[in-house]
Scaffold this motif. Structure first.
Motif, mmCIF file in Angstrom:
data_model
loop_
_atom_site.group_PDB
_atom_site.id
_atom_site.type_symbol
_atom_site.label_atom_id
_atom_site.label_comp_id
_atom_site.label_asym_id
_atom_site.label_seq_id
_atom_site.Cartn_x
_atom_site.Cartn_y
_atom_site.Cartn_z
ATOM 1 N N GLY A 9 0.783 -1.224 0.000
ATOM 2 C CA GLY A 9 0.000 0.000 0.000
ATOM 3 C C GLY A 9 0.816 1.276 0.000
ATOM 4 N N ARG A 10 2.126 1.187 0.273
ATOM 5 C CA ARG A 10 2.966 2.380 0.342
ATOM 6 C C ARG A 10 3.810 2.581 -0.916
ATOM 7 N NH1 ARG A 10 6.549 1.975 5.486
ATOM 8 N NH2 ARG A 10 7.254 3.993 4.653
ATOM 9 N N LEU A 11 3.740 1.662 -1.853
ATOM 10 C CA LEU A 11 4.650 1.714 -2.996
ATOM 11 C C LEU A 11 4.337 2.865 -3.948
ATOM 12 C CD1 LEU A 11 5.016 -2.083 -3.782
ATOM 13 C CD2 LEU A 11 6.750 -0.552 -2.839
ATOM 14 N N LYS A 12 3.068 3.175 -4.147
ATOM 15 C CA LYS A 12 2.726 4.279 -5.055
ATOM 16 C C LYS A 12 3.283 5.597 -4.546
ATOM 17 C CE LYS A 12 -1.520 2.537 -7.189
ATOM 18 N NZ LYS A 12 -2.961 2.797 -7.411
ATOM 19 N N ALA A 13 3.120 5.846 -3.245
ATOM 20 C CA ALA A 13 3.619 7.092 -2.670
ATOM 21 C C ALA A 13 5.131 7.161 -2.750
ATOM 22 C CB ALA A 13 3.150 7.230 -1.223
ATOM 23 N N GLU A 14 5.802 6.035 -2.548
ATOM 24 C CA GLU A 14 7.255 6.012 -2.626
ATOM 25 C C GLU A 14 7.732 6.318 -4.037
ATOM 26 O OE1 GLU A 14 11.092 5.913 -2.590
ATOM 27 O OE2 GLU A 14 9.899 5.971 -0.756
ATOM 28 N N LYS A 15 7.055 5.748 -5.035
ATOM 29 C CA LYS A 15 7.439 6.027 -6.416
ATOM 30 C C LYS A 15 7.346 7.521 -6.700
ATOM 31 C CE LYS A 15 6.195 5.187 -11.248
ATOM 32 N NZ LYS A 15 5.338 4.449 -12.195
#
Length: 286
Positions: A226-232
């Motif tokens: 769930g945190r990967l989009k924000a990290e990208k």
């Protein structure tokens, strides 16, 4: 669109959470996402997950010889649940496309936002049966992919550099966002003809490719799905940052728009100060 670094991070996450787990069932919700019907998805029930792989932008979940292969497309995503809702999903207009339930009650949903549905799910006995996987070029992070291998792929190319980098048949896993990032690091125009590249420029492109993708994978490693989009988004230097200052030189990040996408670049860093025009009107602003 999830690209190589995000899909690699999802592979890593799912390897930790799925391998060794028994699948209780797979329930398709959006029929448009299903690209195969034989074997049926009911055959996943009772099988244990034996591995998770990545092929370019495809995820490959191996359940004792059956491969659930997923391409998330532009707006698809995988949502993990430690405990899935008790009520079964209902077909409708929502984002849910497929639910996979594990015997212990955990599982994941494949979802797709928006009205343009491109998420693709395949259940096959061999990943090579998936057309998009069968035609993939080499992986740019593979141990055997070196500078000379890149040079060989680019030999004879007549396209512009941005288009070549995004071609999955040429190099697997790079899309719109990371091609912008790679070209910014390499200090090259997205419209540069591949045929005009020097040996030194190919070396610079290779180094930028490896550095950009490796750093993006490392930033995402260990993060929950769930945190990967924000990290990208937080790690991008120019892509999606139209109007913001370039982190290298401070010039304004600019955009070129196409019918269904756009690219971002820094004129000072990449085009010797030339402003690339919207190609719907002309190639360059004079």
């Amino acid at each position: 669109m999830p690209e190589l670094p995000e899909v690699e991070a999802l592979r890593d996450f799912l390897s930790d959470h799925l391998v060794g787990q028994e699948i209780a069932g797979a329930q398709p919700v959006a029929i448009s996402a299903l690209k195969t019907y034989d074997p049926p998805y009911t055959e996943l029930a009772g099988r244990s997950v034996t591995g998770v792989a990545r092929h370019g932008k495809f995820l490959d979940i191996d359940a004792e010889g059956l491969h659930l292969c997923v391409h998330l497309a532009r707006a698809g995503w995988l949502r993990w649940h430690d405990t899935l809702p008790a009520a079964p999903p209902k077909p409708g207009k929502g984002p849910l496309a497929l639910r996979v339930t594990l015997a212990g009650g955990a599982g994941f949903d494949l979802t797709e936002a928006g009205s343009r549905k491109s998420l693709a799910v395949y259940l096959v006995r061999d990943p090579a049966e998936v057309p998009g996987i069968a035609r993939l070029g080499p992986d740019p992070l593979a141990p055997g992919f070196g500078r000379d291998e890149l040079a060989a792929l680019l030999a004879g190319e007549r396209r512009r550099l941005k288009g070549a980098l995004r071609d999955q048949c040429l190099i697997a896993g790079i899309g719109n966002a990371y091609s912008d990032e790679i070209l910014h690091v390499a200090r090259m125009s997205p419209f540069k003809p591949v045929a005009h590249m020097t040996d030194e420029e190919i070396t610079a492109l290779y180094e930028a490719m490896r550095t950009t993708l490796t750093e993006a994978v490392e930033r995402s490693r260990g993060l929950a799905a769930g945190r990967l989009k924000a990290e990208k988004k937080s790690g991008l230097r120019v892509h999606g940052r139209t109007g913001e200052p370039c982190p290298v030189c401070g010039d304004t990040v600019r955009e070129v728009s196409f019918a269904d996408s756009s690219l971002q670049y820094c004129a000072t860093c990449q085009t010797d100060g030339k402003i690339l025009a919207d190609r719907r009107t002309s190639k360059f602003l004079k």
